[in-house]
Design an enzyme around this catalytic site. Structure first.
Site, PDB file in Angstrom:
ATOM      1  N   ASP B   7       0.885  -1.133  -0.024  1.00 11.86           N
ATOM      2  CA  ASP B   7       0.003  -0.008  -0.084  1.00 11.86           C
ATOM      3  C   ASP B   7       0.935   1.397   0.175  1.00 11.86           C
ATOM      4  O   ASP B   7       2.144   0.968   0.241  1.00 11.86           O
ATOM      5  CB  ASP B   7      -1.029  -0.118   1.352  1.00 11.86           C
ATOM      6  N   ASP B   9      -0.144   5.246   0.477  1.00 13.98           N
ATOM      7  CA  ASP B   9      -0.268   6.229   1.447  1.00 13.98           C
ATOM      8  C   ASP B   9      -0.095   5.705   2.792  1.00 13.98           C
ATOM      9  O   ASP B   9      -1.204   4.946   3.009  1.00 13.98           O
ATOM     10  CB  ASP B   9      -1.635   6.902   0.925  1.00 13.98           C
TER      11      ASP B   9
END
Lengths: 525, 235
Positions: B7, B9
C-alpha cells in the site's frame, strides 16, 4: 569430601525454593539429592576508578592507552549492550566509569573525533533510556544520538569486509570501526563465554559473519560454551578475532563483576534453605506467596525494577587475548564449584531473565535457550548430567512473546517448529530466507526487534543440550503444546517428574539440583 | 518467484490521496479556477468524511470527482511537479531501503494504491518497484470525467487484485508479502503468507499484535519533518 557449596539433602532438609519463571516454587527432592549453590560474591574493588586508571596505564601485551593516542585521530569506542549483566547493574554501571576515564584521557590528548557504538550485533537496538543507564547522564547528553548509537548490521553502507580466515569464515564489521585509527572496546564480562575476541568480532558484525559459527554444526561441537578451550564457537570466533586484530588497532578493556545479583531484602534467594534465619525464612515464604498471587506484570516489575548491586572485581586492559586470560580466571573464581561425578537427573529452576529478554517476557524459545543452552552448558570438564540423562526444569512455558522485541520468534515457534525440530533441517531449509525477511529486518533496523536470524541462533543454542540429553521434563507448564513443540515432556509436580525420570535412569539414580540464581558453574571431574 | 505488495499512502509516504489532489486544485489555469474547484471540493467534504468512515471505495470516487473537466494534458504536465513537491518529500526515510531489500530478495515489488496511476508510476520508478496497481481516471475527449475506471482500487478489492496479480505472474501467495498502514487493508494483508503492518493505525496495530504480524516503522531513527504541498506547510 564434598565442597561446602554442595549440599546433600536428608529427610530433615527443608524444601528447596527455586525459580519457575518469575515465580518461586517449593520443591521436595528425594533424600540423597545433591544441591549445588552459587559461590558468595567475591570481594569488590574498593576504588574502581583507580583500578580503571591503573589498568589502562599498565596494560597487558601492549603500550598504555595514552601512548597510542595522537591528536586528530579517529577513535571508535564499542560498548557491550544491555544483555550484560543480568539483571542490569545499579548505576553507575561500570561501563560509565570506564568511559568517563577513557573520554577524559582522549580529550587530554587532543582526540576529538570519537564515536561510541553499542555493540549489539543482531540483538535488538537499545532504547535511549537503556543507553543512558549504561553510560550515565553526562556522556549520554553529550554524545547521544549522533556520536553514541546502536550498531546496525543491516545498514547497506554501514558494514565493511575485513577478510576471510583460513577456515573460510568471512569477517565483516561495522564500517566505522574498520575505518577508525583506534577501536577501544569497553566490556562487561558476566560469564566466561563473554569477552575476548567475541567483543569486537561478534558485537560489531552481522549475519554474514555470524553464520560462520552460529550454526548447528559448530554448536554441537561445544563442550561447553562456558569453557572457551572446549568450545568450537569460541575457537571460530578466536580465528576471526585474530584476523580482526591484524587489520584493526584494538585496545581492549574488560571488567568483571561479582555474584551480588540480589540486594537486601532478596539476598536469601542465593542461600541454602537450611541456613536461613527465621526472618529470612519468613521473607522467602512471603515473597513466594506474593509472587504466586500477583499478576505477571507485577511479578516482572518486582524483579526488573530493582537493578543489581554487583561489585566490580577486576579491570583488565590491553591486547585482547592477554586481557581475556585474566578476565576468565576471575570469572571461574566467582562461579566454578568443584563437583565429583555426573548426575543421572539434573534439576534446575528456570529464572525469569535471559540475555535476550531484558525488559520483556521470557518467551518459550528463550526458555529453551535457558534450559538446553545456558544452564545445561554451565559446566567445565564433563557435562553435569550424563549422556542420555534427564533434565527436569520448572517453568510455566507460557505461549507469550514480546511483539516488539521478538516478532520473528513467533513465526519461528508457531510455523517452523511444527515442521521440524531438527536444527540442521531448519538451518538448511529456512534460515537464509527467514534471515532476509524484509519486514523483520526493518523491525530490527528501526524498531527494537531482534534480527530474524536470531530465533534460529536461539534454537541452535540448545543444540549441544538437545544432542546430549535423553529427556527434558517440565514441571508446572501452563499448557501442553509449547513443551511438545520444544520436544519436552510435562509433569504436574516435581515428585511426578522425578518418578518419570527414574523410569529411564539406573536404579538409585544420582539426582542433582543446580540452585540458580545467581550464576553457578560446575567444574565436573 | 514471490512478490511484495505495498500500500502507498501512509505506508511508504506520509501523504494520503487528498494531498496530491489539493496540489492539482491549487494549480489550475487561474487563481479563480483554483478557488472555484477548492470551493466545490470543500462542499463535498462532509460526504467524503462520512464515506471515509464507511466505505473507502465511495470515498475514492467522491474525491476523484473533483478532477472533472481537468484536461489530460494538465494532469500529466503537473504530475512530475506533484510528485517532486508533494510525494517525494513525504517518502518515509526507510521506504527506499525496504523496497530495495525486497528487490534484493528477488521479489516483484507491486505498489497497490487508491492514488492515481500516473503518479504511482513515477513513484514506482523512483523506488525501483516493478508493477503498479492504481486507480485510473476516465478520460473522454481529452478531459477527465470525474469518474474512475473499474475496478476501483480500494478496501477488499485490493485483495482480489493481489490474488489476480499473483495468479497472472505465477506467485504463490503463501510466500508473498504485503505491507499496509491501515485497518481498511486487512483483506489485502490477509491473502498473503507474510503480512506486515507499517506505521499502523490503532486498530490495525491491535490486530497485528493478536495475529503476531510484524509491526514496523519506516521512520528514520530520528524526527520527521513538516509535510508540505508546494509552499504550504501542512504539519
Amino acid at each position: 569430601m564434598t565442597h561446602p557449596l554442595v549440599v546433600t539433602l536428608d529427610r530433615k532438609s527443608a524444601p528447596r525454593t527455586i525459580f519457575a519463571g518469575d515465580r518461586l516454587v517449593e520443591v521436595d527432592l528425594p533424600p540423597g539429592t545433591r544441591v549445588i549453590y552459587p559461590r558468595p560474591p567475591l570481594t569488590a574493588l574498593k576504588d574502581v576508578d583507580a583500578a580503571i586508571r591503573y589498568a589502562i596505564n599498565h596494560p597487558y601485551g601492549t603500550d598504555p592507552l595514552h601512548a597510542r593516542l595522537k591528536p586528530g585521530m579517529k577513535v571508535v569506542i564499542a560498548i557491550d549492550d544491555i544483555s550484560l549483566p543480568l539483571p542490569p547493574m545499579r548505576r553507575p554501571d561500570v561501563r560509565e566509569r570506564v568511559l568517563t576515564v577513557v573520554l577524559e584521557m582522549l580529550a587530554d590528548h587532543g582526540v576529538e573525533d570519537v564515536e561510541m557504538i553499542i555493540a549489539t550485533s543482531v540483538h535488538r537496538r537499545m532504547t535511549g533510556s537503556e543507553i543512558r543507564h549504561i553510560v550515565g547522564d553526562r556522556i549520554f547528553d553529550a554524545y547521544y544520538p549522533d556520536r553514541l548509537y546502536n550498531h546496525d548490521a543491516e545498514d547497506p553502507h554501514g558494514m565493511k569486509e575485513v577478510g576471510v580466515t583460513d577456515h573460510g569464515e568471512t569477517v565483516e564489521l561495522n564500517r566505522k570501526a574498520v575505518e577508525a585509527d583506534l577501536v577501544i572496546y569497553v566490556n562487561l564480562n558476566l560469564v566466561p563465554m563473554d569477552g575476548g575476541h567475541k567483543s569486537v568480532t561478534v558485537g560489531l558484525c552481522g549475519y554474514k559473519s555470524l553464520r560462520a559459527h552460529h550454526n548447528p554444526r559448530v554448536m554441537r561441537d561445544c563442550h561447553s560454551y562456558m569453557d572457551p578451550k572446549a568450545s568450537a564457537l569460541a575457537t571460530s570466533v578466536e580465528r576471526m578475532g585474530r584476523l580482526v586484530n591484524k587489520h584493526l588497532n584494538v585496545f581492549t578493556i574488560e571488567t568483571t563483576i561479582n555474584n551480588r545479583m540480589f540486594d537486601t531484602p532478596l539476598e536469601f534467594l542465593a542461600k541454602n534453605e537450611d541456613d536461613l534465619s527465621p526472618a529470612e525464612r519468613a521473607g522467602l515464604k512471603a515473597l513466594t506467596f506474593t509472587l504466586s498471587k500477583v499478576p505477571q506484570p507485577a511479578r516482572q516489575a518486582i524483579f526488573n525494577r530493582v537493578p543489581s548491586p554487583y561489585g566490580v572485581t577486576g579491570v583488565f586492559a590491553g591486547e585482547t587475548e592477554a586481557v581475556h586470560q585474566h578476565t576468565l580466571a576471575k570469572c571461574f573464581e566467582q562461579y566454578a564449584v568443584p563437583i565429583k561425578g555426573q548426575a543421572d537427573i539434573l534439576v534446575s529452576g528456570i529464572p525469569y531473565i535471559s540475555p535476550y529478554n531484558v525488559h520483556s517476557f521470557l518467551n518459550p524459545l528463550l526458555v529453551q535457550v535457558m534450559a538446553q543452552g545456558y544452564l545445561f552448558n554451565s559446566y567445565r570438564g564433563k557435562p553435569l548430567v550424563k549422556k542420555g540423562g534427564t533434565m527436569i526444569i520448572t517453568h510455566p512455558c507460557t505461549d507469550q512473546f514480546d511483539k516488539a522485541h521478538h516478532a520473528s520468534y513467533i513465526e519461528f515457534v508457531h510455523n517452523l517448529l511444527p515442521e521440524t525440530r531438527d536444527a540442521m533441517e531448519l538451518h538448511k531449509r529456512y534460515e537464509a530466507k527467514f534471515a532476509a525477511n524484509p519486514a523483520y529486518v526493518q523491525m530490527y533496523r528501526t524498531g527494537h526487534a531482534y534480527h530474524p536470524a536470531h530465533p534460529f541462533f536461539m534454537w541452535y543454542w540448545g543444540e549441544a543440550g538437545r544432542q546430549h540429553l535423553g529427556r527434558v521434563i517440565v514441571v508446572g507448564a501452563d499448557n501442553e503444546y509449547i513443551p511438545k513443540l520444544l520436544g519436552w515432556e510435562t509433569a504436574r509436580t516435581m515428585t511426578d517428574a522425578i518418578d518419570m525420570a527414574k523410569e529411564t535412569a539406573p536404579s538409585s539414580p544420582e539426582i542433582t539440583l543446580m540452585h540458580y540464581a545467581p550464576i553457578v558453574m560446575a567444574d565436573v571431574t | 518467484m514471490t512478490a511484495s505488495y505495498f500500500d502507498v499512502d501512509g505506508t511508504l509516504v506520509r501523504t494520503n490521496l487528498v494531498h496530491p489532489t489539493v496540489f492539482y486544485l491549487l494549480n489550475q489555469r487561474t487563481p479563480l479556477h483554483s478557488l472555484g474547484r477548492l470551493a466545490r471540493a470543500a462542499i463535498q467534504g462532509p460526504r467524503m468524511a462520512l464515506a471515509e468512515m464507511r466505505d473507502r471505495r465511495v470515498f475514492n470516487e467522491l474525491l476523484f470527482s473533483v478532477y472533472q473537466d481537468m484536461s489530460q494534458d494538465r494532469l500529466h504536465i503537473l504530475a512530475d511537479e506533484a510528485f517532486d513537491k508533494v510525494i517525494k518529500p513525504a517518502l518515509f526515510p526507510e521506504a527506499r531501503d525496504l523496497v530495495k531489500k525486497c528487490r534484493d530478495q528477488g521479489h516483484d515489488v507491486v505498489l497497490i494504491s487508491g492514488a492515481l496511476d500516473f503518479l504511482m508510476k513515477l513513484l514506482a520508478d523512483h523506488l525501483g518497484a516493478t508493477h503498479v496497481i492504481a486507480n485510473r481516471l476516465e478520460i473522454k475527449d481529452g478531459l477527465a470525467t470525474g469518474r474512475l475506471l473499474r475496478p476501483v482500487v480500494a478496501g477488499p478489492e485490493k485483495a482480489r487484485l493481489i490474488r489476480e496479480h499473483a495468479r497472472a505472474n505465477g506467485h504463490d501467495l503463501d510466500h508473498c508479502f504485503a505491507y499496509s498502514d491501515s485497518y481498511s487493508d486487512v483483506p489485502m494483508l490477509s491473502v498473503v503468507g507474510h503480512p506486515a503492518a507499517v506505521n499502523p493505525d490503532l486498530r490495525l496495530e491491535r490486530l497485528a499484535h493478536t495475529y503476531g504480524w510484524p509491526v514496523l516503522s519506516l521512520e528514520a531513527k530520528g524526527a520527521r519533518g513538516p509535510l508540505r504541498i508546494g509552499p504550504w506547510r501542512l504539519s
